[in-house]
Motif scaffolding. Structure first.
Motif, short mmCIF file in Angstrom:
data_model
loop_
_atom_site.label_atom_id
_atom_site.label_comp_id
_atom_site.label_asym_id
_atom_site.label_seq_id
_atom_site.Cartn_x
_atom_site.Cartn_y
_atom_site.Cartn_z
N PHE A 103 58.53 32.46 49.21
CA PHE A 103 57.41 33.06 48.49
C PHE A 103 56.18 32.23 48.81
N GLN A 104 55.23 32.79 49.57
CA GLN A 104 54.02 32.06 49.97
C GLN A 104 52.79 32.79 49.44
N LYS A 105 51.98 32.05 48.68
CA LYS A 105 50.76 32.63 48.08
C LYS A 105 49.77 32.92 49.19
N THR A 106 49.18 34.11 49.13
CA THR A 106 48.29 34.54 50.22
C THR A 106 46.82 34.56 49.84
N CYS B 92 54.77 42.04 51.10
CA CYS B 92 53.74 41.49 50.23
C CYS B 92 53.98 42.02 48.81
N TYR C 101 51.68 37.41 47.03
CA TYR C 101 52.60 36.54 47.76
C TYR C 101 53.24 37.32 48.90
N THR C 102 53.50 36.60 49.97
CA THR C 102 54.33 37.13 51.05
C THR C 102 55.74 36.63 50.80
N LEU D 276 55.11 30.91 38.75
CA LEU D 276 54.21 30.85 39.89
C LEU D 276 52.81 31.27 39.44
N GLN E 90 51.95 26.04 45.36
CA GLN E 90 52.02 27.42 44.87
C GLN E 90 53.11 28.22 45.56
N ASP E 91 53.89 27.59 46.41
CA ASP E 91 54.94 28.28 47.15
C ASP E 91 56.32 27.98 46.57
#
Length: 127
Positions: free
Chosen positions: A123-126, A100, A52-53, A47, A17-18
């Motif tokens: 882009f990292q899913k949080t 965020c 996301y961060t 995505l 998911q990133d």
């Protein structure tokens, strides 16, 4: 000499998911040239919806470049402890910014790529 138009390119890599996007504003065959800052618009699609961060790192002639810092000192002969600390500091690779964001269908990121600089957008899913 007046700056010339650079060559903006992007590469994207998705894992789970990133998303990682690399964008740069230079021509790798003419790295010593000066380039105009270049606008960048990334349209992110595909995505999973969620929060996301987005973390941005930069590397360039003047940013996080240990070789450029070392080059300043190499002709002086011996590198002092203070100069070595400056080289080490250039290697810390700290993010420029982090935010965020909510992504549902699409997300547009606008940025300005400086002269001879590469940026990494993570882009990292949080959730």
């Amino acid at each position: 000499d007046a700056p010339i138009s650079g060559r903006v390119s992007t590469y994207a890599f998705k894992r789970g998911q990133d998303l990682q996007v690399v964008a740069y504003n230079f021509d790798e065959t003419r790295f010593e040239e000066r380039y105009e800052p270049a606008p960048l618009t990334l349209k992110i699609e595909g995505l999973a919806p969620g929060n996301y961060t987005v973390t941005v790192y930069s590397l360039g002639r003047e940013k996080n470049n240990t070789y450029a810092v070392y080059k300043k000192f190499r002709d002086a002969g011996k590198v002092s402890d203070e100069q070595l600390h400056e080289v080490q500091k250039a290697n810390e690779w700290k993010p420029d910014r982090c935010q965020c964001v909510r992504i549902d269908d699409t997300y547009t990121l606008d940025d300005l790529l400086p002269d001879n600089e590469m940026r990494l957008y993570l882009f990292q899913k949080t959730e």
